[in-house]
Write a protein that holds these residues in place. Structure first.
Motif, PDB file in Angstrom:
ATOM      1  N   ARG A 278      56.888  41.450  29.580  1.00  0.00           N
ATOM      2  CA  ARG A 278      57.177  42.054  30.875  1.00  0.00           C
ATOM      3  C   ARG A 278      56.358  41.403  31.993  1.00  0.00           C
ATOM      4  N   PRO A 279      56.852  41.478  33.227  1.00  0.00           N
ATOM      5  CA  PRO A 279      56.091  40.924  34.352  1.00  0.00           C
ATOM      6  C   PRO A 279      54.685  41.496  34.465  1.00  0.00           C
ATOM      7  N   ALA A 280      54.528  42.791  34.193  1.00  0.00           N
ATOM      8  CA  ALA A 280      53.201  43.407  34.313  1.00  0.00           C
ATOM      9  C   ALA A 280      52.194  42.750  33.376  1.00  0.00           C
ATOM     10  N   PHE A 281      52.643  42.366  32.190  1.00  0.00           N
ATOM     11  CA  PHE A 281      51.742  41.699  31.242  1.00  0.00           C
ATOM     12  C   PHE A 281      51.329  40.332  31.759  1.00  0.00           C
ATOM     13  N   ILE A 282      52.285  39.555  32.247  1.00  0.00           N
ATOM     14  CA  ILE A 282      51.967  38.213  32.754  1.00  0.00           C
ATOM     15  C   ILE A 282      51.007  38.304  33.931  1.00  0.00           C
ATOM     16  N   GLU A 283      51.254  39.235  34.834  1.00  0.00           N
ATOM     17  CA  GLU A 283      50.371  39.408  35.989  1.00  0.00           C
ATOM     18  C   GLU A 283      48.966  39.803  35.549  1.00  0.00           C
ATOM     19  N   ALA A 284      48.878  40.698  34.571  1.00  0.00           N
ATOM     20  CA  ALA A 284      47.567  41.140  34.089  1.00  0.00           C
ATOM     21  C   ALA A 284      46.837  40.008  33.382  1.00  0.00           C
ATOM     22  N   PHE A 285      47.565  39.203  32.609  1.00  0.00           N
ATOM     23  CA  PHE A 285      46.901  38.101  31.915  1.00  0.00           C
ATOM     24  C   PHE A 285      46.386  37.072  32.912  1.00  0.00           C
ATOM     25  N   GLU A 286      47.142  36.811  33.957  1.00  0.00           N
ATOM     26  CA  GLU A 286      46.675  35.855  34.963  1.00  0.00           C
ATOM     27  C   GLU A 286      45.390  36.358  35.625  1.00  0.00           C
ATOM     28  N   ARG A 287      45.320  37.657  35.899  1.00  0.00           N
ATOM     29  CA  ARG A 287      44.084  38.213  36.462  1.00  0.00           C
ATOM     30  C   ARG A 287      42.924  38.034  35.494  1.00  0.00           C
ATOM     31  N   LEU A 288      43.170  38.345  34.225  1.00  0.00           N
ATOM     32  CA  LEU A 288      42.137  38.164  33.208  1.00  0.00           C
ATOM     33  C   LEU A 288      41.677  36.713  33.137  1.00  0.00           C
ATOM     34  N   ALA A 289      42.638  35.768  33.153  1.00  0.00           N
ATOM     35  CA  ALA A 289      42.309  34.341  33.057  1.00  0.00           C
ATOM     36  C   ALA A 289      41.392  33.906  34.182  1.00  0.00           C
ATOM     37  N   ASN A 290      41.584  34.473  35.347  1.00  0.00           N
ATOM     38  CA  ASN A 290      40.769  34.082  36.497  1.00  0.00           C
ATOM     39  C   ASN A 290      39.430  34.799  36.560  1.00  0.00           C
ATOM     40  N   LEU A 291      39.278  35.853  35.759  1.00  0.00           N
ATOM     41  CA  LEU A 291      38.006  36.548  35.654  1.00  0.00           C
ATOM     42  C   LEU A 291      37.145  36.017  34.513  1.00  0.00           C
ATOM     43  N   ALA A 292      37.791  35.510  33.469  1.00  0.00           N
ATOM     44  CA  ALA A 292      37.089  35.254  32.216  1.00  0.00           C
ATOM     45  C   ALA A 292      36.797  33.792  31.936  1.00  0.00           C
ATOM     46  N   THR A 293      37.129  32.893  32.847  1.00  0.00           N
ATOM     47  CA  THR A 293      36.959  31.468  32.582  1.00  0.00           C
ATOM     48  C   THR A 293      36.166  30.780  33.682  1.00  0.00           C
ATOM     49  N   LYS A 294      35.527  29.699  33.298  1.00  0.00           N
ATOM     50  CA  LYS A 294      34.832  28.868  34.288  1.00  0.00           C
ATOM     51  C   LYS A 294      35.821  28.320  35.306  1.00  0.00           C
ATOM     52  N   ALA A 295      36.995  27.905  34.824  1.00  0.00           N
ATOM     53  CA  ALA A 295      38.018  27.370  35.728  1.00  0.00           C
ATOM     54  C   ALA A 295      38.447  28.404  36.751  1.00  0.00           C
TER      55      ALA A 295
END
Length: 239
Positions: free
Chosen positions: A131-148
């Motif tokens: 679902r879109p909500a999952f993709i949006e949430a994962f993108e937020r997580l990716a930007n919080l949890a990585t050096k990049a």
């Protein structure tokens, strides 16, 4: 060319996603995950698709989801031949979260800011991680949890098919030169990649080609038992 990591399962949706990423000018690093799925011929198809669609690299990562089971694709649970209500037993717990996490790690190593996946929330089996909500949430997580994400340009997760029907996905793939005969979507495909013609994945795929008015190039192990196009949606809902 900017690098991108593209999740490639071997199925039709991920093949079209790879073709879209290539069209957008990315140097595509195709990533497949061998997670213990029973339909391993899709991994052979993934390598074939990556080569056909010009991926600059193709990597397969091993993750043993069979050790925790809980799905008809990773456990001794029969793959159903009919639709039903609720989330089906072919749902693999946390699969897309795990796959996107691996893609995120490789993207960091490559210095890539873009990850592509072929999830779809229109003609699909009702999995919550499509679902879109999952993709949006994962993108937020990716930007919080990585050096990049914290120090770099940030991470973008692209799901270009998420709001498309299967018919529209077929049309996009044909426009982009995708050889659908090279893909494997079936949950019970045999060792040669031939489809069963009975499972939800087979019927959704058949629905897409029928609705697009395009001959279905799927190779079947035996004569498929597919309902007429007008009956496919009713079948999928279990009505």
């Amino acid at each position: 060319m900017k690098n991108a990591v593209v999740l490639v399962s071997g199925g039709m949706d991920s093949a079209v996603t790879l073709a879209i990423a290539r069209e957008q000018g990315f140097a595509c690093h195709a990533l497949s995950v061998a997670y213990g799925q029973r339909h391993t011929s899709e991994l052979t198809a993934a390598a074939r698709v990556a080569g056909q669609l010009g991926a600059v690299a193709h990597k397969t990562v091993q993750v043993d989801l069979r050790s925790i089971g809980g799905s008809a694709l990773t456990d001794d649970i029969e793959v159903p031949e009919a639709g039903g209500t609720g989330i089906p037993v072919t749902y693999v717990p946390a699969r897309n979260t795990i796959m996107l996490s691996i893609a995120l790690g490789w993207a960091e190593v490559l210095g890539a800011s873009d990850i592509f996946c072929g999830v779809n929330a229109v003609d699909y089996s009702g999995y919550p991680d499509c679902r879109p909500a999952f993709i949006e949430a994962f993108e937020r997580l990716a930007n919080l949890a990585t050096k990049a994400g914290v120090e770099g340009a940030g991470i973008r997760v692209h799901a270009p098919l998420i709001q498309l029907s299967k018919a529209d996905i077929v049309k996009q793939g044909l426009r982009l030169g995708v050889d659908f005969a090279a893909t494997v979507s079936c949950y019970r495909a045999d060792g040669e990649g031939r489809a069963c013609g009975h499972c939800d994945a087979c019927r959704l795929r058949a629905q897409g080609f029928a609705a697009a008015g395009v001959p279905d190039p799927t190779r079947y192990a035996a004569e498929p038992d597919l309902p007429a196009p007008t009956e496919l949606e009713t079948w999928r809902r279990g009505a």
